[in-house]
Enzyme design. Structure first.
Site, mmCIF file in Angstrom:
data_model
loop_
_atom_site.group_PDB
_atom_site.id
_atom_site.type_symbol
_atom_site.label_atom_id
_atom_site.label_comp_id
_atom_site.label_asym_id
_atom_site.label_seq_id
_atom_site.Cartn_x
_atom_site.Cartn_y
_atom_site.Cartn_z
ATOM 1 N N VAL A 1 0.816 -1.220 0.000
ATOM 2 C CA VAL A 1 0.000 0.000 0.000
ATOM 3 C C VAL A 1 0.849 1.269 0.000
ATOM 4 C CG1 VAL A 1 -2.001 -1.088 1.064
ATOM 5 C CG2 VAL A 1 -0.215 -0.110 2.522
ATOM 6 N N HIS B 1 -21.763 -20.043 -11.608
ATOM 7 C CA HIS B 1 -21.350 -18.846 -10.863
ATOM 8 C C HIS B 1 -22.012 -17.600 -11.446
ATOM 9 C CE1 HIS B 1 -18.432 -20.956 -8.459
ATOM 10 N NE2 HIS B 1 -17.729 -21.358 -9.517
ATOM 11 N N GLU C 1 -18.730 -22.658 -14.694
ATOM 12 C CA GLU C 1 -18.569 -21.197 -14.672
ATOM 13 C C GLU C 1 -19.902 -20.493 -14.923
ATOM 14 O OE1 GLU C 1 -15.917 -19.948 -13.588
ATOM 15 O OE2 GLU C 1 -14.791 -21.831 -13.609
#
Length: 686
Positions: free
Chosen positions: A276, A497, A494
């Protein structure tokens, strides 16, 4: 480099000694070579002639002595002439199979004797040596019997003495010529001397470290006057920059604060997740204030020798005081500041180093003009004496960048790169929630590498999209090919999802669905939260678990069979469910935290069973909900799977078209165009 040259000159005496020693050895070899060449002037054939002459004289002398003995039997005086070889010696030289023969001979009687000659014949070969030995046998007069047991050269010479009237031989000292063997030996000796010298030097340095006399400040990286790196080189972190401005003002005008009786913070602790920008922020403070910057790591102070870390702390602060005002930055400070008495970090070296740091920061001595900044990823593990006021007065939590900050970071790293006009950094910032500055820089750098690989001058959206996938999941596995059954199962997995993301209101938005394998994943969904928030509700967490379980639910609904492709989905779903029960109080067990580590837990074994049941209850609820949504939206599931099998990658825009119209318009147009071209080609062939 300068230090290495200095060390060479410092140790030059040992190298001079070795050089002179080798030079003298070489000179000795050359002199002995010349002497050997001079000896070679005596040809080995001469000794054969001399020995033959000795043999003849010996025979003649023997006959004369017999005759004279008969004529003068009455006289007691012995006038017998004898042949004497004063010196006769044979040496085997260092050259295998060659010999050195030295002798001195003469004739006379016991009263008078004249020496004739002394000769040396080096490097006699074996053939000549055999001939000489043959003559020696003849001089002896009688053959050597087997019972004489002659096995070597010295025994041969002894027999010559015993069987003749020669005066006992006198051994002549002789130093044979060994070629360049002495020089080679000298080289080996010098190598051993140098090796022992460096071993001794290493032991001396180690001893100095143990005693604390050789504490090199070179471990600390001193960056003086970093004017080139300032806050302008850091994007985002506006609040942190504003707080740091007070420190910068103190470093520039310390007397202003002293006149008001104000005490400037002695230490600033920066904590937050990796990447960060904690180190960059500290470096920018030094650049803004234009003061020396001492950058060290916590591991620089930890050694196996007790007391060495504390000595380095003293050395660092003494150096900083001499350069005040300045900043000392300690990265990964938890290495030397863990809580004393803990099981993992309880040893005398760690405690001494920590105690010395505490004393230097707030002890009997004052560090006027020295500010300590430190960074850590584990603030909870720091000793309380370190984080108290008077040492680290200010604590700044450096968080992950927001959407606005991510956009600023992307633009900062894009300054030295060329992008296509349609590249939208605002959109890219929205696609990267939870990314830190290091990851954002990696995306742009990876996109530049991809553009260079394609031999183009500008970076386009396709490069950025591929770079984002690479940073998240790794490069695509082009060599990994599915069979038809596997590809169909991955597509439905997939798609499961994606259906949950489209139909469950609290679920994250689907940005991309792909069945291209990357890393260990056969495919993946890229999701984004509907909005970035600081907190997550129970409904949102349950929606995330349901979304993770959507792939397995689709496999079971469509194929009545399941694969192992959902193992990572189970991992993330279980982690969320466990946190809901043990940390967030989002279960029937109530608002209680159940914490545990390797050495301690604050709940009983019976309570652990209840925790497991609650986790299982949450997982079962979400899985049944996922199966329900998949079953109710089977048509949508089949459509998404169909296009995934054809296109392999579907974007958010494509999903919206499927949801609204049931088709992907651009793909259908493209297919229609290809079919027309194919038909025209077939007509032309006819």
């Amino acid at each position: 480099m300068k230090k290495n040259i200095k060390d060479i000159f410092k140790n030059f005496n040992i190298f001079w000694f070795c050089f002179i020693f080798l030079l003298l050895s070489l000179l000795y070899c050359l002199i002995m070579m010349e002497i050997s060449h001079q000896h070679d002037n005596n040809k080995p054939s001469e000794i054969i002639a001399v020995l033959k002459e000795i043999k003849e004289l010996q025979t003649k002398s023997t006959e004369e002595s017999k005759k004279e003995s008969k004529e003068s039997k009455e006289s007691k005086e012995d006038k017998t002439k004898i042949i004497k070889i004063k010196k006769f010696d044979i040496h085997e030289t260092s050259n295998y199979g060659s010999y050195l023969i030295v002798f001195q001979w003469g004739t006379g009687n016991k009263d008078s004797f004249e020496w004739e000659k002394e000769l040396k014949f080096p490097n006699v070969d074996q053939e000549t040596y055999k001939e000489i030995m043959k003559i020696c046998f003849e001089i002896i007069g009688t053959p050597i019997d087997k019972k004489d047991n002659i096995t070597n050269l010295s025994q041969m010479i002894t027999k010559i003495k015993e069987k003749t009237n020669l005066i006992p031989l006198q051994r002549i000292p002789y130093q044979p010529y060994f070629g360049f063997a002495p020089f080679i030996s000298a080289v080996n000796i010098c190598i051993l001397i140098i090796i022992f010298y460096f071993i001794y030097n290493s032991i001396e340095k180690t001893s100095a470290q143990i005693s604390g006399k050789n504490l090199n400040i070179s471990r600390q990286k001193v960056l003086v006057n970093q004017q080139e790196f300032t806050f302008k080189d850091i994007a985002g972190a506006d609040e942190e920059k504003e707080e740091m401005s007070e420190l910068i003002n103190f470093l520039k005008n310390p007397f202003k604060y002293e006149a008001m009786g104000a005490r400037i913070p002695k230490g600033v602790l920066l904590y937050g997740p990796p990447g960060v920008g904690k180190t960059l922020l500290a470096k920018a403070v030094a650049g803004e204030a234009k003061v020396p910057f001492f950058a060290v790591s916590g591991s620089d102070f930890i050694e196996v020798y007790v007391g060495l870390g504390a000595s380095r702390i003293r050395k660092l602060f003494n150096e900083a005081k001499q350069n005040a005002p300045c900043i000392i930055f300690i990265d990964e400070i938890e290495t030397i500041s863990h809580q004393r008495g803990s099981v993992n970090y309880s040893n005398s070296e760690h405690d001494q180093t920590l105690n010395q740091l505490l004393v230097e920061m707030d002890g009997f001595t004052k560090n006027i003009g020295v500010i300590v900044m430190a960074a850590t990823n584990q603030p909870e593990s720091l000793d309380l004496a370190v984080t108290r006021p008077g040492r680290f007065d200010r604590h700044f939590h450096i968080t992950l960048p927001s959407v606005k900050d991510r956009e600023a970071i992307l633009k900062l790293h894009a300054r030295n790169k060329k992008f296509n006009d349609d590249v939208d950094f605002e959109s890219l910032a929205k696609q990267t929630p939870g990314f830190n500055g290091a990851q954002l820089e990696a995306i742009l750098n990876e996109s530049a590498l991809l553009a260079t690989r394609r031999n183009v001058l500008v970076i386009c959206n396709e490069d950025i999209s591929e770079a984002l996938d690479r940073v998240l999941m790794g490069p695509s596995k082009k060599s990994k090919k599915y069979n038809d059954k596997e590809k169909r199962m991955v597509a439905y997995h997939e798609s499961g999802h994606a259906v949950i993301g489209l139909k469950l209101p609290e679920a994250d938005q689907i940005q991309k669905v792909t069945i291209i394998p990357r890393g260990n994943a056969g495919g993946y969904n890229l999701t984004l939260p509907q909005e970035e928030t600081f907190f997550s509700s129970k409904k949102r967490l349950l929606a995330q678990i349901t979304s993770f379980l959507g792939g397995r639910a689709a496999e079971e609904v469509v194929f009545q069979d399941v694969s192992n492709g959902a193992y990572s989905d189970f991992k993330y779903a279980t982690e969320i469910a466990k946190k809901m029960v043990t940390q967030y109080g989002m279960s029937d067990l109530g608002p209680i935290q159940y914490m545990e580590n390797n050495f301690y837990k604050n709940f009983s074994d019976s309570k652990a069973v209840e925790i497991d049941k609650e986790i299982q209850k949450i997982i079962d609820y979400c899985y049944q909900n996922a199966k329900k949504i998949i079953t109710e939206n089977r048509d949508l599931l089949d459509l998404i799977s169909k296009y995934l099998l054809e296109i392999e990658t579907i974007t958010q825009k494509d999903l919206e078209e499927i949801l609204n119209t049931g088709i992907i318009e651009w793909w259908e147009k493209d297919k229609l165009k290809k079919n027309l071209q194919k038909s025209e080609k077939e007509d032309c062939n006819k």
